[in-house]
Design an enzyme around this catalytic site. Sequence first.
Site, PDB file in Angstrom:
ATOM      1  N   GLY A 152       2.670   4.048  -8.173  1.00 22.61           N
ATOM      2  CA  GLY A 152       1.440   4.097  -8.537  1.00 22.61           C
ATOM      3  C   GLY A 152       1.072   2.907  -9.109  1.00 22.61           C
ATOM      4  N   ARG A 153       1.033   2.024  -8.908  1.00 15.26           N
ATOM      5  CA  ARG A 153       0.899   0.371  -9.955  1.00 15.26           C
ATOM      6  C   ARG A 153      -0.930  -0.291 -10.558  1.00 15.26           C
ATOM      7  NH1 ARG A 153       2.542  -5.877  -8.731  1.00 15.26           N
ATOM      8  NH2 ARG A 153       0.889  -6.666  -9.963  1.00 15.26           N
ATOM      9  N   ILE A 175      -0.007   6.265  -0.458  1.00 18.22           N
ATOM     10  CA  ILE A 175      -0.262   7.623  -0.883  1.00 18.22           C
ATOM     11  C   ILE A 175      -0.684   7.180  -2.517  1.00 18.22           C
ATOM     12  CG2 ILE A 175       2.078   7.537  -0.361  1.00 18.22           C
ATOM     13  CD1 ILE A 175       3.698   6.482  -2.120  1.00 18.22           C
ATOM     14  N   ASP A 176      -0.860   5.814  -2.718  1.00 19.77           N
ATOM     15  CA  ASP A 176      -1.495   6.040  -4.343  1.00 19.77           C
ATOM     16  C   ASP A 176      -3.433   6.523  -4.870  1.00 19.77           C
ATOM     17  OD1 ASP A 176       0.313   4.295  -4.697  1.00 19.77           O
ATOM     18  OD2 ASP A 176      -0.570   2.410  -5.041  1.00 19.77           O
ATOM     19  N   ASP A 222      -6.511  -0.879   0.826  1.00 13.72           N
ATOM     20  CA  ASP A 222      -6.993  -1.762   0.215  1.00 13.72           C
ATOM     21  C   ASP A 222      -7.070  -3.093   1.067  1.00 13.72           C
ATOM     22  OD1 ASP A 222      -5.589  -1.983  -1.421  1.00 13.72           O
ATOM     23  OD2 ASP A 222      -6.563  -1.257  -3.010  1.00 13.72           O
ATOM     24  N   ASP A 223      -6.232  -3.986   0.751  1.00  9.98           N
ATOM     25  CA  ASP A 223      -5.522  -5.075   1.071  1.00  9.98           C
ATOM     26  C   ASP A 223      -6.271  -5.162   2.542  1.00  9.98           C
ATOM     27  OD1 ASP A 223      -5.112  -6.480  -1.084  1.00  9.98           O
ATOM     28  OD2 ASP A 223      -2.857  -6.642  -0.716  1.00  9.98           O
ATOM     29  N   LYS A 260      -4.980   4.385   3.960  1.00  6.30           N
ATOM     30  CA  LYS A 260      -4.152   4.649   4.493  1.00  6.30           C
ATOM     31  C   LYS A 260      -3.240   4.378   2.828  1.00  6.30           C
ATOM     32  CE  LYS A 260      -1.128   2.078   3.706  1.00  6.30           C
ATOM     33  NZ  LYS A 260      -0.127   1.009   4.248  1.00  6.30           N
ATOM     34  N   GLY A 275       8.896  10.036  -1.753  1.00 10.81           N
ATOM     35  CA  GLY A 275       7.610  10.301  -0.700  1.00 10.81           C
ATOM     36  C   GLY A 275       7.000   9.759   0.091  1.00 10.81           C
ATOM     37  N   ARG A 276       7.806   9.051   0.405  1.00  7.07           N
ATOM     38  CA  ARG A 276       6.508   7.392   0.752  1.00  7.07           C
ATOM     39  C   ARG A 276       6.914   7.523   2.636  1.00  7.07           C
ATOM     40  NH1 ARG A 276       6.892   1.470   0.094  1.00  7.07           N
ATOM     41  NH2 ARG A 276       8.336   1.409   1.179  1.00  7.07           N
TER      42      ARG A 276
END
Lengths: 505, 505
Positions: B270-271, B223-224, B194-195, B221, B437-438
């Site tokens: 996932g922050r 993964i969150d 999003d940034d 893009k 996982g990234r």
Amino acid sequence: MAPTTTVPIGTLPSGSVTGRLASVYSEVQKTRVDHALPLPSVLKHPFTILDGPPSSAAGNPDEIAKLFPHLFGQPSAALAPSGAVQTQKKLKIGVVLSGGQAPGGHNVISGIFDYLQERAPGSTLYGFKGGPAGIMKCKYVELTSEYIYPYRNQGGFDMICSGRDKIETPEQFKQAEETAKKLDLDGLVVIGGDDSNTNACLLAENFRSKNLKTSVIGCPKTIDGDLKCKEVPTSFGFDTACKIYSEMIGNVMIDARSTGKYYHFVRLMGRAASHITLECALQTHPNITIIGEEVAAKKLTLKNVTDYIVDVVCKRAEINYNYGVILIPEGLIDFIPEVQHLIAELNEILAHDTVDEGGLWKKKLTDQSLKLFDFLPQAIQEQLMLERDPHGNVQVAKIETEKMLIQMVETELEKRKQEGKYNGEFKGQSHFFGYEGRCGLPTNFDATYCYALGYGAGALLHSGKTGLISSVANLCAPVEEWTVGGTALTSLMDVERRHGTHFHL
Amino acid sequence: MAPTTTVPIGTLPSGSVTGRLASVYSEVQKTRVDHALPLPSVLKHPFTILDGPPSSAAGNPDEIAKLFPHLFGQPSAALAPSGAVQTQKKLKIGVVLSGGQAPGGHNVISGIFDYLQERAPGSTLYGFKGGPAGIMKCKYVELTSEYIYPYRNQGGFDMICSGRDKIETPEQFKQAEETAKKLDLDGLVVIGGDDSNTNACLLAENFRSKNLKTSVIGCPKTIDGDLKCKEVPTSFGFDTACKIYSEMIGNVMIDARSTGKYYHFVRLMGRAASHITLECALQTHPNITIIGEEVAAKKLTLKNVTDYIVDVVCKRAEINYNYGVILIPEGLIDFIPEVQHLIAELNEILAHDTVDEGGLWKKKLTDQSLKLFDFLPQAIQEQLMLERDPHGNVQVAKIETEKMLIQMVETELEKRKQEGKYNGEFKGQSHFFGYEGRCGLPTNFDATYCYALGYGAGALLHSGKTGLISSVANLCAPVEEWTVGGTALTSLMDVERRHGTHFHL
């Protein structure tokens, strides 16, 4: 014994996972249940058992002979093709999973079961629940094809679960005897690591000394890969665990290269041996690998290890590479002589003295140990003082060595930066890869190896053998050519004097 | 534009990984390189671009309109089949990877490249190296079929690497303009979260305002999984990351069941969003799952969360189940209102005051925050006081929430034991599943989705579109039926007032 040429694994009860499991199994798990397993050629046809020469012990044979008067010296056994047809004797066999999980345990049980179905029809297989405690408490389940089927080629030990209890006191041996008599057991298969196989041998000796008919056969299990010798080239689970960890390490390496700003310190399972770390390093080629045995052989200090890492970090920084992956074995600090001394002194102090907050207890440390203790980051000092394991020892597995090293490397790099010898950026990320690898889906190798170990254990019990460890070898050749037999457990024993006197595999 | 019906992916340069990569690639990696990717039907034939109605913003349209005067209100676009053949205009396109890795990024680049090869032969694709900094410094590589080939269907961002720099100051916009002019860029694809897509929109606005021909298209893009809306149903990488974590969680669940004595507390990446935790819970069915958004909606305190876990542990203990698996989102404590207050106060105090060892600084905390701070385990107190991120904020990602919860659960269980309300044994094991996982191998879904996103981005640039995010939707249908288009980035924007005023996707 009815000769067969094919093994109908996975065709019982009906070739598909049904009921509760159908809804919880993933597609991969379902596919694996029906994965067909090849058998070594010698297990596909009628065979006979050939005894080798009398055996001795790995060391201190006189002492081992005294400890195992009924078993010491017995030959190892090898299976060989034979035209003869064995008796159709029905057997009652027990099986137990002992210690930490390793991928493939369920396939050992499947192998024993299929042997009995094929070669001794009408036999019964009991699974003792929750490890050796299940033997002592006579807690068991009768294993049927329906019961076993969903666990074929699956990870974990959840078919009958595992435990870490040991059968070692006279009372506990008595309980085991009662269970053996109550279930009229012809044999018992103990699936475990070096501790458990040592225990299996004691049990075999005990049963033999009491004239019980119950034979005991061991199976080599541990992801650590440190139960091995000429006859037992590897323990099961090692292959799968290393593949799982290597995939994770590979992902982290790509991550490191993509971001370009982290050093990942990956601690890998394996307390007493660095085999997992070494194998993963060979599979992934990280930037730095620390091998505990090498550290011990070179008598390195923690400062030496830190400097080694820092030197590499500095050299990479010169070409603008401020990232990388470093593998560390779980038991690293246990391999460093000065740390061993410190831990031994701490064990002694904590066992006999009270630890005062003022720190007066530290005066009991030798100068060298005190210096090291004060050199350690505070978090590690605290971890060293943590709760003990049942034997009263420092729980090395709980020490986050990777974080300790990151802190030490940071401190040293800061020093070099001030000296103008380093001009990079260092950010450490810590990882511990452990439990994820113990219960993964077994690789084809582990699945096949375990099935042969179990099938072979069945053959050894059928022949009345006891005190052997199931041995499948020639593993670099195609499965067809694998050799199958049993190695006398006493022949692998030695007396260990490091912490008092113990005998051990 | 030359219509084609098949995409010869993987056939260039010669269908096999050669040279250096052949020796470092695993068998699976090699197989994946040549994995053929299906394209949505609309991308396999000649198409036209249909504009939708004028757009607005997700919120505060007046303010967004002021921020993006040249782009605000522009329609989203959809690709539709067409008999017409487009111009064979050659393009010069740049692509940049921005922010954290997500599996599939290489396939977005492959998709753009193949679009240009197929539909605008003679075009050039530049890859900016190391993220947005590569644009500003004009650090790039020309991407050829030989260069791209080994990265097809592979994880990581290492083809051109990534970075977290932002193009936001007038000087930085100037640098970007210079690069666009120097390379004579017709377009730029920004692959990011999003940034980064907010940034892409600013860049599009800036280029348009300066009358530069360079269009900017974003790609979703992270993964969150928190970059999503009706038109962008998911961000790439989420599917792969969740599958990797779920496999690890599944292994740990089997481990827990096999041993019967550990509660595994698994913190998942996932922050800002708990989507990964939720998806993994749906895939694995753990015993307890904590969802941050739910905690926030119910205004739960840390004590509430602890009690919820303790209640379940106690109930399971009643039926002798002293093990289990608990999933926790990385950003959990950021979702707890009382913790947010504490962190806000700490941020304020640490920014303006010195922290004295005697603890006098604590008097600046409100009563509620002081009470919470003192309730926290010491290790967590120390972590809260740790180094700040570049914005001066507490680094929530560095707080080991899973360890904090284990300590709190232990304390509460001890209390209940003394009250006679709990009679089990509790041992906590902590895990953090993140970096592994990234950079995993993209799943078929992510590989295909990313390829379509890139191919679609190429189509949008070819049509001169700017300020859109590549949108591939209808993803529950077969790939053939997926829709392809671009959504106006301004239409997804809102103004966020939580920490000062920002506009954001």
